[in-house]
Design a protein around this motif. Structure first.
Motif, PDB file in Angstrom:
ATOM      1  N   ALA A 157     -33.802  11.757 -26.540  1.00 43.78           N
ATOM      2  CA  ALA A 157     -33.106  10.852 -25.620  1.00 43.78           C
ATOM      3  C   ALA A 157     -31.604  10.855 -25.864  1.00 43.78           C
ATOM      4  O   ALA A 157     -30.805  10.837 -24.915  1.00 43.78           O
ATOM      5  CB  ALA A 157     -33.663   9.434 -25.780  1.00 43.78           C
ATOM      6  N   ASN A 206     -27.883   9.627 -17.691  1.00 41.51           N
ATOM      7  CA  ASN A 206     -28.376   8.292 -18.038  1.00 41.51           C
ATOM      8  C   ASN A 206     -29.841   8.098 -17.650  1.00 41.51           C
ATOM      9  O   ASN A 206     -30.587   7.406 -18.344  1.00 41.51           O
ATOM     10  CB  ASN A 206     -27.527   7.217 -17.362  1.00 41.51           C
ATOM     11  N   LYS A 233     -32.023   9.814 -20.193  1.00 38.77           N
ATOM     12  CA  LYS A 233     -31.830   9.138 -21.475  1.00 38.77           C
ATOM     13  C   LYS A 233     -32.655   7.845 -21.525  1.00 38.77           C
ATOM     14  O   LYS A 233     -33.387   7.589 -22.482  1.00 38.77           O
ATOM     15  CB  LYS A 233     -30.351   8.823 -21.666  1.00 38.77           C
TER      16      LYS A 233
END
Length: 399
Positions: free
Chosen positions: A330, A336, A339
């Protein structure tokens, strides 16, 4: 690194060999099915690791090997408890690995393409979280199972995946506080349905996932404190409304006066762990029949009885290493969305492990969930491998 991976893989084969050899000689004459199980698992591990090495040499192959070692421990114990259940678990494992390979090999454009499906995931989240409320049936106090034809499953297992996908999209581009309102409502609805279904374990997991993902997206500690306060208020309200929850708290606080009724499961679980000691009584030498639901909720207890606390600690360490490698993926994710998605899935597996182990050892109130990759349960195993496939995809740097 390749040499270390080969060594780790070889050690898994050694563990499987001696585990099934032990199970084979327990029966007179030797049980040939134990050898068949050993051969199938070795082929599964060998073929899958070869595919990952051949097509994605830069991916983190340790993630898959850690999961397979945990699954091997579970299969060995299930074979010792009930060969039919072990056979079903093996079939579910094959299905999970096929789904794992499908996502890893055939989603070529990466996971970011799914960021357009926000409201599809939102709809699926509400549908699966609410399903058992309306058409589910009750097992051990929680109404969280649904039966469609010959297949029984827990819809909240799928709901957790869709919730993580939805939150990863909704939280990946936050720029105002107003954008937190919709995710907050979806989280509250999901938790509300879990409370209605009296599924405390899943509610705790959803809460941990949500708080972690919101904090990672905003870096605001205030939101964490607010969430904790709201969760505590919801827990107090649930305690006041449902006798089932009151009994769980009662036997957790002091199980001994209720040994022969409400706390029987917990007490037998703790006895099993204690009698196993550090090294265990030996595979096949324990008395798992005294432990209720020993193939799923309490499999950790019977493993500790026969394989010892050392194996129990090993299971916790393997789950921790799986969490570490997943979070590592991650951190190196390219956007984003992936992640947050990988972090949410990693927290889901880790929290589920801590909740069930804490429950069967008496550290927290008992909840009816499975130990990831180890317990018997087709839905749980399938969801675990689907989660792992997404994490694997992110580790390849193509997500």
């Amino acid at each position: 690194m390749t040499k270390k991976l080969r060594t780790f893989q070889f050690l898994i084969y050694i563990f499987l060999f001696f585990g099934f050899l032990n199970l084979g000689v327990l029966k007179k004459p030797f049980d040939p099915k134990a050898g068949i199980f050993f051969g199938i698992l070795v082929v599964i591990i060998a073929v899958t690791t070869w595919v990952l090495k051949r097509f994605y040499p830069m991916g983190d192959r340790i993630i898959f090997l850690l999961a397979m070692l945990l699954s091997s421990i579970g299969i060995i114990m299930l074979y010792r408890l009930n060969i039919d259940l072990a056979t079903k678990q093996l079939v579910w494992m094959l299905m999970g690995i096929l789904a794992f390979l499908f996502i890893v090999l055939f989603i070529k454009r990466g996971l970011a393409q799914f960021a357009r499906l926000k409201y599809v995931f939102l709809t699926a989240t509400i549908m699966f979280m609410s399903m058992a409320t309306f058409i589910g049936y009750e097992i051990l106090g929680a109404k969280n199972w649904v039966k469609i034809g010959p297949v029984s499953f827990q819809p909240s297992e799928f709901g957790k995946i869709f919730l993580i996908l939805y939150l990863a999209i909704a939280l990946s581009n936050l720029n105002t506080r107003k954008k937190l309102i919709e995710p907050g409502i979806v989280i509250s609805i999901s938790l509300g349905f879990m409370v209605i279904q009296r599924d405390l374990g899943t509610a705790l997991i959803i809460f941990a996932i949500s708080v972690t993902m919101v904090y990672l997206a905003t870096s605001k500690k205030l939101y964490v404190f607010i969430s904790l306060a709201l969760f505590a208020s919801g827990g107090a309200a649930s305690y006041a409304m449902f006798d089932h929850i009151k009994r769980r708290i009662m036997i957790w606080h002091n199980p001994w006066p209720y040994v022969y009724n409400e706390s029987y499961q917990l007490v037998q679980s703790m006895y099993a762990i204690a009698t196993g000691g550090l090294f265990g009584r030996g595979l096949g030498m324990g008395h798992p029949g005294y432990v209720a639901v020993n193939e799923s909720d309490f499999i950790f207890s019977v493993i500790c009885e026969e394989m010892g606390l050392l194996m129990g600690f090993a299971i916790l360490i393997l789950h921790f290493l799986l969490f570490y490698r997943s979070i590592r993926s991650a951190i190196h994710a390219e956007n984003n969305f992936t992640k947050l998605l990988t972090a949410g899935l990693s927290v889901m597996i880790a929290t589920q492990t801590l909740v069930i182990v804490g429950g069967v050892t008496g550290f927290i109130p008992l909840t009816g969930i499975t130990l990831p990759f180890v317990s018997y349960g087709g839905t749980s195993l399938l969801i675990s491998f689907l989660s792992l496939s997404i994490i694997q995809k992110v580790s390849e740097g193509e997500a």
